[in-house]
Design an enzyme around this catalytic site. Structure first.
Site, mmCIF file in Angstrom:
data_model
loop_
_atom_site.group_PDB
_atom_site.id
_atom_site.type_symbol
_atom_site.label_atom_id
_atom_site.label_comp_id
_atom_site.label_asym_id
_atom_site.label_seq_id
_atom_site.Cartn_x
_atom_site.Cartn_y
_atom_site.Cartn_z
ATOM 1 N N THR A 28 37.651 78.016 59.487
ATOM 2 C CA THR A 28 37.457 77.346 60.904
ATOM 3 C C THR A 28 36.669 78.387 61.954
ATOM 4 O O THR A 28 36.836 79.487 61.777
ATOM 5 C CB THR A 28 38.601 76.778 61.606
ATOM 6 O OG1 THR A 28 39.289 75.838 60.612
ATOM 7 C CG2 THR A 28 38.452 76.417 62.879
ATOM 8 N N GLY A 29 35.685 77.702 62.609
ATOM 9 C CA GLY A 29 34.998 78.557 63.704
ATOM 10 C C GLY A 29 33.465 78.470 63.499
ATOM 11 O O GLY A 29 32.962 77.787 62.808
ATOM 12 N N SER A 30 32.752 79.150 64.261
ATOM 13 C CA SER A 30 31.385 78.964 64.409
ATOM 14 C C SER A 30 30.676 79.498 63.083
ATOM 15 O O SER A 30 29.661 78.886 62.683
ATOM 16 C CB SER A 30 30.529 79.849 65.746
ATOM 17 O OG SER A 30 31.168 81.129 65.761
ATOM 18 N N ASP A 84 37.922 87.567 63.395
ATOM 19 C CA ASP A 84 37.783 88.094 64.881
ATOM 20 C C ASP A 84 37.451 89.591 65.032
ATOM 21 O O ASP A 84 36.718 90.198 65.521
ATOM 22 C CB ASP A 84 38.835 87.643 65.972
ATOM 23 C CG ASP A 84 39.022 85.964 65.998
ATOM 24 O OD1 ASP A 84 38.050 85.522 66.353
ATOM 25 O OD2 ASP A 84 40.099 85.425 65.623
ATOM 26 N N LYS A 94 42.766 87.272 63.035
ATOM 27 C CA LYS A 94 42.020 85.712 63.056
ATOM 28 C C LYS A 94 42.883 84.801 63.961
ATOM 29 O O LYS A 94 44.098 85.359 64.310
ATOM 30 C CB LYS A 94 42.159 85.212 61.460
ATOM 31 C CG LYS A 94 41.385 85.846 60.612
ATOM 32 C CD LYS A 94 41.116 85.188 59.322
ATOM 33 C CE LYS A 94 41.059 83.887 59.229
ATOM 34 N NZ LYS A 94 39.806 83.266 59.999
ATOM 35 N N GLY A 95 42.158 83.838 64.339
ATOM 36 C CA GLY A 95 43.170 82.935 65.224
ATOM 37 C C GLY A 95 42.474 82.659 66.451
ATOM 38 O O GLY A 95 42.787 81.931 67.492
ATOM 39 N N GLU A 103 44.815 78.331 58.106
ATOM 40 C CA GLU A 103 43.788 79.264 57.682
ATOM 41 C C GLU A 103 44.602 80.252 56.434
ATOM 42 O O GLU A 103 44.298 80.415 55.566
ATOM 43 C CB GLU A 103 43.119 80.168 58.603
ATOM 44 C CG GLU A 103 42.095 79.341 59.365
ATOM 45 C CD GLU A 103 41.538 80.194 60.542
ATOM 46 O OE1 GLU A 103 40.593 79.714 61.146
ATOM 47 O OE2 GLU A 103 42.028 81.114 60.911
#
Ligand code: 5RP
Length: 223
Positions: A28-30, A84, A94-95, A103
């Site tokens: 998940t994420g950009s 991250d 992460k998160g 995840e």
């Protein structure tokens, strides 16, 4: 290169890790979104994907990629996701996108965690990025006290002035000001706090490979 161009470069590089006819675990994420767009180009070569969030599931479906429930899947060669922060040893925070629990669950089924990240995510010491913790709402106050006692400054994550709720209906506490010298030990200690669902430290089971986007090209770190 812009940060987005670096994310796109690692997303493209990650395609080589996708195993034909398999089910792919998708983060998940950009950066993961760039990967989903690349995966769509080879969707005829895979069975489908397991998503780590509702947002990822929607993007996968939007590309016509079949999304499997994790309960239908017993083996997955790779899980591909951003981070991250990541250390040269493969431990991650992460998160940032609040999807840490799903995840971690999807990653636990995969044989390999392939981390895709722009070069700014590589750090020697984890903790500058506030550490996300998913928490059962009724345990907010007690968990925050215990997280503060571990040396951080716990903050409830808000969205539009209200507590942000995860896909699982829980809250996120972000712990600021940590200098994480022993990520495996801190992950275990935080996991032991009653009311904590998931700690955004991926250290006991970290990345196996990191594709890092740099101005000089995509670097491959293996752990
Ligand atoms: C979401 C995550 C993301 O992987 C992490 O926040 C990195 O996001 P981005 O690729 O947008 O920088 O853990 O919960």
């Amino acid at each position: 290169m812009t940060q987005d161009e670096l994310k796109q470069a690692v997303a493209q590089a990650a395609i080589q890790y996708v195993v034909e006819d398999s089910i792919v675990g998708v983060g998940t994420g950009s950066t993961a979104n760039f990967f989903i767009d690349e995966l769509a180009k080879i969707k005829h070569k895979i069975k489908g994907a397991v998503a780590s969030s509702e947002a990822t599931a929607a993007r996968l479906r939007g590309h016509g990629i079949s999304v499997f429930d994790l309960n239908e899947v017993s083996a997955m060669p790779v899980y591909i996701d951003g981070a991250d922060e990541i250390t040269p040893q493969g431990a991650m925070i992460k998160g940032g996108g609040a999807a840490l629990t799903r995840e971690k669950i999807v990653a636990s089924v995969a044989d390999k965690f392939i981390c895709i990240a722009d070069g700014s995510k590589l750090v020697d010491l984890l903790g500058k990025f506030p550490l996300p913790i998913e928490v059962i709402p009724m345990a907010q106050a007690v968990v925050m006290r215990k997280l503060n006692a571990l040396g951080g400054a716990a903050h409830l994550r808000l969205k539009d002035g209200q507590p942000l709720l995860t896909d699982n209906g829980n809250i996120i506490i972000d712990v600021h000001g940590l200098q994480i010298t022993d990520p495996v030990a801190l992950e275990a200690a935080m996991n032991n706090i009653v009311g904590v669902v998931t700690v955004g430290l991926f250290a006991k089971q970290g990345a196996n490979v990191c594709l890092l986007g740099t101005a000089g090209g995509v670097k491959t770190l293996t752990f």
